[in-house]
Design a protein around this motif. Structure first.
Motif, PDB file in Angstrom:
ATOM      1  N   TRP A  21     -10.613   6.246  -0.640  1.00 30.47           N
ATOM      2  CA  TRP A  21     -12.060   5.897  -0.519  1.00 30.47           C
ATOM      3  C   TRP A  21     -12.544   5.306  -1.883  1.00 30.47           C
ATOM      4  O   TRP A  21     -13.364   4.549  -1.769  1.00 30.47           O
ATOM      5  N   SER A  22     -12.018   5.593  -2.905  1.00 31.76           N
ATOM      6  CA  SER A  22     -12.331   5.177  -4.348  1.00 31.76           C
ATOM      7  C   SER A  22     -11.843   3.881  -4.467  1.00 31.76           C
ATOM      8  O   SER A  22     -12.595   2.769  -5.078  1.00 31.76           O
ATOM      9  N   GLN A  23     -10.547   3.392  -3.780  1.00 34.73           N
ATOM     10  CA  GLN A  23      -9.994   2.107  -4.402  1.00 34.73           C
ATOM     11  C   GLN A  23      -9.691   1.031  -3.125  1.00 34.73           C
ATOM     12  O   GLN A  23      -9.465  -0.029  -3.204  1.00 34.73           O
ATOM     13  N   GLY A  24      -9.549   1.795  -2.034  1.00 37.93           N
ATOM     14  CA  GLY A  24      -9.312   1.065  -0.791  1.00 37.93           C
ATOM     15  C   GLY A  24      -7.839   1.178  -0.504  1.00 37.93           C
ATOM     16  O   GLY A  24      -6.932   1.603  -1.560  1.00 37.93           O
ATOM     17  N   TYR A  25      -7.280   0.692   0.648  1.00 46.36           N
ATOM     18  CA  TYR A  25      -5.987   0.660   0.830  1.00 46.36           C
ATOM     19  C   TYR A  25      -5.058  -0.134   0.291  1.00 46.36           C
ATOM     20  O   TYR A  25      -4.104   0.224  -0.588  1.00 46.36           O
ATOM     21  N   GLU A  26      -5.446  -1.397   0.002  1.00 43.28           N
ATOM     22  CA  GLU A  26      -4.532  -2.386  -0.494  1.00 43.28           C
ATOM     23  C   GLU A  26      -4.162  -2.308  -1.944  1.00 43.28           C
ATOM     24  O   GLU A  26      -3.374  -2.252  -2.622  1.00 43.28           O
ATOM     25  N   LYS A  27      -5.180  -1.637  -2.854  1.00 42.45           N
ATOM     26  CA  LYS A  27      -5.261  -1.504  -4.316  1.00 42.45           C
ATOM     27  C   LYS A  27      -4.588  -0.191  -4.823  1.00 42.45           C
ATOM     28  O   LYS A  27      -4.288  -0.115  -5.669  1.00 42.45           O
ATOM     29  N   THR A  28      -4.601   0.699  -3.517  1.00 43.44           N
ATOM     30  CA  THR A  28      -3.976   2.004  -3.946  1.00 43.44           C
ATOM     31  C   THR A  28      -2.536   1.876  -3.704  1.00 43.44           C
ATOM     32  O   THR A  28      -1.795   1.664  -2.600  1.00 43.44           O
ATOM     33  N   SER A  29      -1.593   2.212  -4.760  1.00 40.67           N
ATOM     34  CA  SER A  29      -0.088   2.029  -4.832  1.00 40.67           C
ATOM     35  C   SER A  29       0.323   3.421  -4.403  1.00 40.67           C
ATOM     36  O   SER A  29      -0.225   4.482  -4.591  1.00 40.67           O
ATOM     37  N   MET A  30       1.799   3.334  -4.091  1.00 42.26           N
ATOM     38  CA  MET A  30       2.302   4.636  -3.755  1.00 42.26           C
ATOM     39  C   MET A  30       2.416   5.496  -5.203  1.00 42.26           C
ATOM     40  O   MET A  30       2.403   6.605  -4.908  1.00 42.26           O
ATOM     41  N   GLN A  31       2.790   4.895  -6.251  1.00 43.58           N
ATOM     42  CA  GLN A  31       2.788   5.717  -7.465  1.00 43.58           C
ATOM     43  C   GLN A  31       1.466   6.303  -7.706  1.00 43.58           C
ATOM     44  O   GLN A  31       1.299   7.775  -8.226  1.00 43.58           O
ATOM     45  N   GLU A  32       0.312   5.714  -7.459  1.00 44.87           N
ATOM     46  CA  GLU A  32      -1.055   6.378  -7.696  1.00 44.87           C
ATOM     47  C   GLU A  32      -1.150   7.496  -6.891  1.00 44.87           C
ATOM     48  O   GLU A  32      -1.681   8.645  -7.019  1.00 44.87           O
ATOM     49  N   LEU A  33      -0.592   7.359  -5.584  1.00 49.05           N
ATOM     50  CA  LEU A  33      -0.638   8.543  -4.695  1.00 49.05           C
ATOM     51  C   LEU A  33       0.125   9.573  -4.946  1.00 49.05           C
ATOM     52  O   LEU A  33      -0.133  10.866  -4.926  1.00 49.05           O
ATOM     53  N   VAL A  34       1.477   9.174  -5.527  1.00 47.77           N
ATOM     54  CA  VAL A  34       2.217  10.409  -6.187  1.00 47.77           C
ATOM     55  C   VAL A  34       1.436  11.225  -7.098  1.00 47.77           C
ATOM     56  O   VAL A  34       1.446  12.483  -6.940  1.00 47.77           O
ATOM     57  N   ASP A  35       1.048  10.481  -8.045  1.00 48.73           N
ATOM     58  CA  ASP A  35       0.375  11.014  -9.264  1.00 48.73           C
ATOM     59  C   ASP A  35      -0.940  11.763  -8.689  1.00 48.73           C
ATOM     60  O   ASP A  35      -1.021  12.808  -9.322  1.00 48.73           O
ATOM     61  N   THR A  36      -1.635  11.211  -7.949  1.00 49.78           N
ATOM     62  CA  THR A  36      -3.030  12.005  -7.429  1.00 49.78           C
ATOM     63  C   THR A  36      -2.908  12.961  -6.577  1.00 49.78           C
ATOM     64  O   THR A  36      -3.435  14.327  -7.039  1.00 49.78           O
ATOM     65  N   MET A  37      -1.746  12.971  -5.667  1.00 51.65           N
ATOM     66  CA  MET A  37      -1.576  13.901  -4.839  1.00 51.65           C
ATOM     67  C   MET A  37      -0.675  15.062  -5.482  1.00 51.65           C
ATOM     68  O   MET A  37      -0.798  16.657  -5.143  1.00 51.65           O
ATOM     69  N   VAL A 104     -16.547   3.071   6.498  1.00 48.38           N
ATOM     70  CA  VAL A 104     -16.779   1.372   6.443  1.00 48.38           C
ATOM     71  C   VAL A 104     -16.210   0.674   5.629  1.00 48.38           C
ATOM     72  O   VAL A 104     -15.952  -0.591   5.808  1.00 48.38           O
ATOM     73  N   ASN A 105     -15.721   1.101   4.370  1.00 43.62           N
ATOM     74  CA  ASN A 105     -14.867   0.382   3.351  1.00 43.62           C
ATOM     75  C   ASN A 105     -13.633  -0.013   4.324  1.00 43.62           C
ATOM     76  O   ASN A 105     -13.087  -1.108   4.162  1.00 43.62           O
ATOM     77  N   SER A 106     -12.969   0.853   4.935  1.00 43.91           N
ATOM     78  CA  SER A 106     -11.694   0.603   5.685  1.00 43.91           C
ATOM     79  C   SER A 106     -11.918  -0.357   6.748  1.00 43.91           C
ATOM     80  O   SER A 106     -11.198  -1.435   7.063  1.00 43.91           O
ATOM     81  N   GLY A 107     -13.149  -0.326   7.596  1.00 41.69           N
ATOM     82  CA  GLY A 107     -13.328  -1.519   8.315  1.00 41.69           C
ATOM     83  C   GLY A 107     -13.731  -2.892   7.923  1.00 41.69           C
ATOM     84  O   GLY A 107     -12.952  -4.016   8.270  1.00 41.69           O
ATOM     85  N   VAL A 108     -14.180  -2.835   6.690  1.00 46.57           N
ATOM     86  CA  VAL A 108     -14.525  -4.008   5.862  1.00 46.57           C
ATOM     87  C   VAL A 108     -13.037  -4.740   5.445  1.00 46.57           C
ATOM     88  O   VAL A 108     -12.872  -5.809   5.899  1.00 46.57           O
ATOM     89  N   GLU A 109     -12.333  -3.680   4.843  1.00 44.88           N
ATOM     90  CA  GLU A 109     -11.138  -4.217   4.431  1.00 44.88           C
ATOM     91  C   GLU A 109      -9.992  -4.677   5.399  1.00 44.88           C
ATOM     92  O   GLU A 109      -9.558  -5.504   5.195  1.00 44.88           O
ATOM     93  N   LEU A 110      -9.877  -3.801   6.524  1.00 41.77           N
ATOM     94  CA  LEU A 110      -8.736  -3.942   7.305  1.00 41.77           C
ATOM     95  C   LEU A 110      -9.193  -3.907   8.895  1.00 41.77           C
ATOM     96  O   LEU A 110      -8.065  -4.291   9.669  1.00 41.77           O
ATOM     97  N   GLY A 111     -10.397  -3.811   9.113  1.00 40.56           N
ATOM     98  CA  GLY A 111     -10.767  -3.803  10.623  1.00 40.56           C
ATOM     99  C   GLY A 111     -10.276  -4.963  11.405  1.00 40.56           C
ATOM    100  O   GLY A 111      -9.739  -4.909  12.638  1.00 40.56           O
ATOM    101  N   THR A 112     -10.292  -5.871  10.872  1.00 35.67           N
ATOM    102  CA  THR A 112      -9.593  -7.463  11.655  1.00 35.67           C
ATOM    103  C   THR A 112      -8.028  -7.637  11.485  1.00 35.67           C
ATOM    104  O   THR A 112      -7.616  -8.282  12.284  1.00 35.67           O
ATOM    105  N   LEU A 113      -7.535  -7.027  10.592  1.00 36.53           N
ATOM    106  CA  LEU A 113      -6.006  -6.871  10.367  1.00 36.53           C
ATOM    107  C   LEU A 113      -5.391  -5.983  10.984  1.00 36.53           C
ATOM    108  O   LEU A 113      -4.223  -6.111  11.271  1.00 36.53           O
ATOM    109  N   ASP A 114      -6.002  -4.818  11.156  1.00 37.82           N
ATOM    110  CA  ASP A 114      -5.164  -3.592  11.346  1.00 37.82           C
ATOM    111  C   ASP A 114      -5.889  -2.960  12.644  1.00 37.82           C
ATOM    112  O   ASP A 114      -6.877  -2.221  12.505  1.00 37.82           O
ATOM    113  N   PRO A 115      -5.358  -3.084  14.065  1.00 37.94           N
ATOM    114  CA  PRO A 115      -5.814  -2.644  15.299  1.00 37.94           C
ATOM    115  C   PRO A 115      -6.086  -1.061  15.004  1.00 37.94           C
ATOM    116  O   PRO A 115      -6.743  -0.376  15.771  1.00 37.94           O
ATOM    117  N   GLU A 116      -4.974  -0.237  14.320  1.00 34.65           N
ATOM    118  CA  GLU A 116      -5.148   1.086  14.340  1.00 34.65           C
ATOM    119  C   GLU A 116      -6.375   1.474  13.642  1.00 34.65           C
ATOM    120  O   GLU A 116      -6.959   2.419  13.950  1.00 34.65           O
TER     121      GLU A 116
END
Length: 191
Positions: A21-37, A104-116
């Motif tokens: 939510w804070s960074q968006g999908y593309e900007k979020t790395s797996m390492q950040e997810l590991v650290d944050t989660m 909204v953020n996800s729709g703007v970032e990925l809506g036309t690129l990712d059908p799911e």
């Protein structure tokens, strides 16, 4: 023997959700997810799948939480116009959460690129707009809202206003401007 998970799934999923939510999908790395989660990379893959699968589950979790908040709001015993005002104001007033809206953020970032992602966003929008329509129809039934107004068009209007607020709040620094937008939006219901 399988190892017992040492974390609560929704708790770590919420952490991922807030990071996306804070960074968006593309900007979020797996390492950040590991650290944050706060869990191992292997545990993320074993529990949630890859980054995209985790993101989809975070979006689903967000939608569930938003639906629960909306349902709680709809159950309040206050005038319909007050519920709509609170619905709009919640977008502006919630300083504890990341700005904007994950859908909204996800729709703007990925809506036309990712059908799911597109399907999840569209489903969330449809659900919210239906809740607004139900609320407006109830308001017309109780006499709070003019019966000659087209409730479906009003639902579209308020949905668009809400989505606009969820986008504007990301960059607006003037709280009065946001309040003025809400006041102006609600004027359509004045008799």
């Amino acid at each position: 023997m399988a190892r017992h998970k040492e974390f609560e799934i929704n708790e770590v999923l919420d952490k991922a959700m807030y990071l996306f939510w804070s960074q968006g999908y593309e900007k979020t790395s797996m390492q950040e997810l590991v650290d944050t989660m706060g869990i191992h990379r292997r545990s993320i893959y074993d529990t949630f799948g890859d980054k995209h699968a985790l993101f989809i589950q975070a979006l689903q979790r967000y939608q569930l939480l938003q639906s629960q908040r909306l349902q709680h709001l709809l159950e309040r015993q206050v005038p319909v116009t007050d519920i709509i005002r609170i619905f709009l104001e919640t977008t502006v007033d919630n300083q504890a959460l990341p700005k904007g809206c994950l859908m909204v953020n996800s729709g703007v970032e990925l809506g036309t690129l990712d059908p799911e992602v597109s399907a999840l966003v569209e489903g969330a929008y449809t659900h919210t707009e239906q809740c607004l329509l139900d609320l407006l129809v109830a308001g017309q039934g109780s006499g709070e809202i003019q019966a000659d107004l087209d409730a479906e068009l009003l639902a579209h209007y308020f949905m668009n206003a809400w989505l606009g607020l969820r986008t504007t709040v990301k960059t607006a620094v003037d709280q009065q401007k946001l309040t003025d937008i809400i006041d102006t939006t609600l004027r359509i219901l004045n008799k």
